[in-house]
Write a protein that holds these residues in place. Structure first.
Motif, PDB file in Angstrom:
ATOM      1  N   ASP A 195       0.801  -1.214   0.000  1.00  0.00           N
ATOM      2  CA  ASP A 195       0.000   0.000   0.000  1.00  0.00           C
ATOM      3  C   ASP A 195       0.843   1.279   0.000  1.00  0.00           C
ATOM      4  N   LEU A 196       1.896   1.326   0.791  1.00  0.00           N
ATOM      5  CA  LEU A 196       2.700   2.533   0.922  1.00  0.00           C
ATOM      6  C   LEU A 196       4.109   2.368   0.352  1.00  0.00           C
ATOM      7  N   TYR A 197       4.787   1.312   0.771  1.00  0.00           N
ATOM      8  CA  TYR A 197       6.200   1.140   0.400  1.00  0.00           C
ATOM      9  C   TYR A 197       6.396   1.070  -1.112  1.00  0.00           C
ATOM     10  N   LYS A 217       2.043   9.984 -10.436  1.00  0.00           N
ATOM     11  CA  LYS A 217       0.589   9.946 -10.272  1.00  0.00           C
ATOM     12  C   LYS A 217       0.197   9.349  -8.923  1.00  0.00           C
ATOM     13  N   ASP A 218       0.765   8.165  -8.596  1.00  0.00           N
ATOM     14  CA  ASP A 218       0.480   7.524  -7.305  1.00  0.00           C
ATOM     15  C   ASP A 218       0.958   8.386  -6.150  1.00  0.00           C
ATOM     16  N   LEU A 219       2.159   8.936  -6.294  1.00  0.00           N
ATOM     17  CA  LEU A 219       2.756   9.720  -5.210  1.00  0.00           C
ATOM     18  C   LEU A 219       1.939  10.974  -4.929  1.00  0.00           C
ATOM     19  N   LEU A 266      -3.047  11.185   2.506  1.00  0.00           N
ATOM     20  CA  LEU A 266      -2.574  10.915   3.871  1.00  0.00           C
ATOM     21  C   LEU A 266      -2.815  12.058   4.863  1.00  0.00           C
ATOM     22  N   PRO A 267      -2.694  13.345   4.463  1.00  0.00           N
ATOM     23  CA  PRO A 267      -2.990  14.407   5.433  1.00  0.00           C
ATOM     24  C   PRO A 267      -4.454  14.428   5.897  1.00  0.00           C
ATOM     25  N   ASN A 295       6.479  10.178   6.501  1.00  0.00           N
ATOM     26  CA  ASN A 295       7.302  10.889   5.508  1.00  0.00           C
ATOM     27  C   ASN A 295       6.475  11.406   4.337  1.00  0.00           C
ATOM     28  N   LEU A 296       5.335  10.750   4.087  1.00  0.00           N
ATOM     29  CA  LEU A 296       4.517  11.117   2.926  1.00  0.00           C
ATOM     30  C   LEU A 296       3.313  11.989   3.288  1.00  0.00           C
ATOM     31  N   GLY A 297       3.283  12.480   4.520  1.00  0.00           N
ATOM     32  CA  GLY A 297       2.266  13.483   4.845  1.00  0.00           C
ATOM     33  C   GLY A 297       1.238  13.114   5.892  1.00  0.00           C
TER      34      GLY A 297
END
Length: 384
Positions: free
Chosen positions: A130-132, A140-142, A149-150, A168-170
């Motif tokens: 899901d994340l890694y 696009k995914d990022l 995530l926020p 790290n991704l929000g």
């Protein structure tokens, strides 16, 4: 607490949700891909299925497989939009919280709806790739991950690695902890399949070859170890077409001690694990592999890939398992198999360690208690 769960049709989701039975919560399930199937295993849950098609016209499956462009043209006329139906159900149910199981199928599609109702708490269960993996799959995914995530208030993961990745991704919400994706295992039930170490002679291999799975690298290493493995039964389960093609091409199916199964019931996998001395799983990306946890539960010594360091959260190399550093390197995998075969004392000590320290942590009763305590925390947080 009233919870609207959003998930695809998945045994891991059903097993997780069963933990909430008789726990005082009112639970709904919105089936994102609409299997149009009522699931008896979670019969205490209000199940929202059969929502996708305005009408299910004759020949739909044939058109979808043979004329995909025409099918795509017909789609707006024959199918309802997931976000529209979800919002309608959200307003009807008025849940205290929505829980999405995995980003791509169950969080991304409802992001804009959830942003419209900020008072409804949003829980994410992130597992597997899901994340890694998704953080590496392109802009696009990022971008979608950074947007989603926020908005998440509470996060469950199946490994510590992904909690860090989410931060790290929000992700700015509350960490609910690390739990097995299916919510733990019925240890008493599984115990009846476990045979003594002295009676085990199976080398069990997860048979998945894909953009992530690397079963064929294991088979490549097996080919070079034929003489060493003659006294062992080699069993592959869950083999897909790429694995079957490799087996046929290299005549592994002609070996007297080789068996290869495609999809078999989980109960059959457990029976094989109960007679296995080694379990081998190999992929370039994963969360905490469920089959690895099942191997530990069944007292099998694991050899497992370690993408992003997830596996090493429960396996210490050379102690209670062996870690594959490079899943693309069949020579390394072969060396690890030889090390395991030639070190029965390492296997016995590793299994004893897992039986004493790792296996008890996977007990469904104790996992359920901890999980339900987390839902109570969420409930308490609703007032804030």
């Amino acid at each position: 607490m009233k919870i609207l769960m959003v998930s695809m049709f998945s045994s891991h989701f059903f097993n997780w949700t069963r933990q909430l039975k008789n726990a005082g919560h009112v639970v709904y399930w919105f089936d994102v891909f609409d299997s149009n199937t009522r699931v008896k295993k979670i019969d205490f849950v209000h199940q929202i299925t059969g929502w996708r098609y305005k009408y299910d016209y004759p020949g739909r499956h044939l058109i979808k497989s043979k004329l995909p462009f025409f099918y795509k043209f017909l789609k707006p006329f024959s199918e309802r939009e997931l976000a529209d139906v979800f919002e309608r159900e959200l307003l009807k149910i008025e849940p205290d919280a929505v829980q999405s199981f995995a980003l791509q199928p169950a969080a991304f599609p409802i992001l804009e709806v959830m942003k419209k109702y900020p008072d409804i708490k949003w829980i994410l269960s992130a597992w597997g790739n899901d994340l890694y993996y998704r953080q590496q799959t392109g802009k696009k995914d990022l971008d979608k991950i950074h947007q989603t995530l926020p908005e998440i208030d509470f996060l469950f993961t199946d490994c510590n690695r992904d909690m860090g990745v989410a931060r790290n991704l929000g992700f700015k919400g509350i960490e609910m902890g690390v739990f097995p994706g299916g919510g733990g295992y019925e240890l008493d039930y599984y115990s009846k399949f476990r045979r003594p170490f002295s009676e085990r002679n199976i080398i069990l291999i997860k048979g998945y070859e894909s953009h992530l799975g690397r079963c064929n690298k294991i088979l490549e290493s097996i080919l070079k170890l034929k003489a060493l493995l003659e006294d062992y039964e080699i069993v592959i389960f869950g083999a897909n077409q790429k694995v079957l093609a490799y087996v046929k091409e290299h005549k592994l199916d002609k070996w007297n001690n080789f068996k290869c199964f495609q999809k078999i019931p989980n109960k059959e996998v457990l029976k094989y694990m109960g007679g296995s001395m080694l379990y081998i799983g190999n992929s370039i990306s994963d969360g905490m592999p469920n089959t690895l946890l099942e191997a530990v539960v069944m007292s099998v010594f694991p050899i497992q890939s370690n993408p992003g360091g997830a596996t090493e959260e429960i396996i210490t190399h050379g102690k209670n398992g062996l870690l594959i550093t490079n899943p693309e390197n069949s020579a390394e995998i072969g060396d690890l198999i030889q090390q395991a075969i030639n070190s029965p004392s390492m296997l016995k000590l590793g299994i004893e360690y897992n039986d004493q320290y790792t296996r008890p942590n996977l007990d469904r009763k104790s996992v359920r208690e901890k999980v339900l305590a987390k839902y109570e925390e969420i409930k308490d947080n609703l007032a804030h």
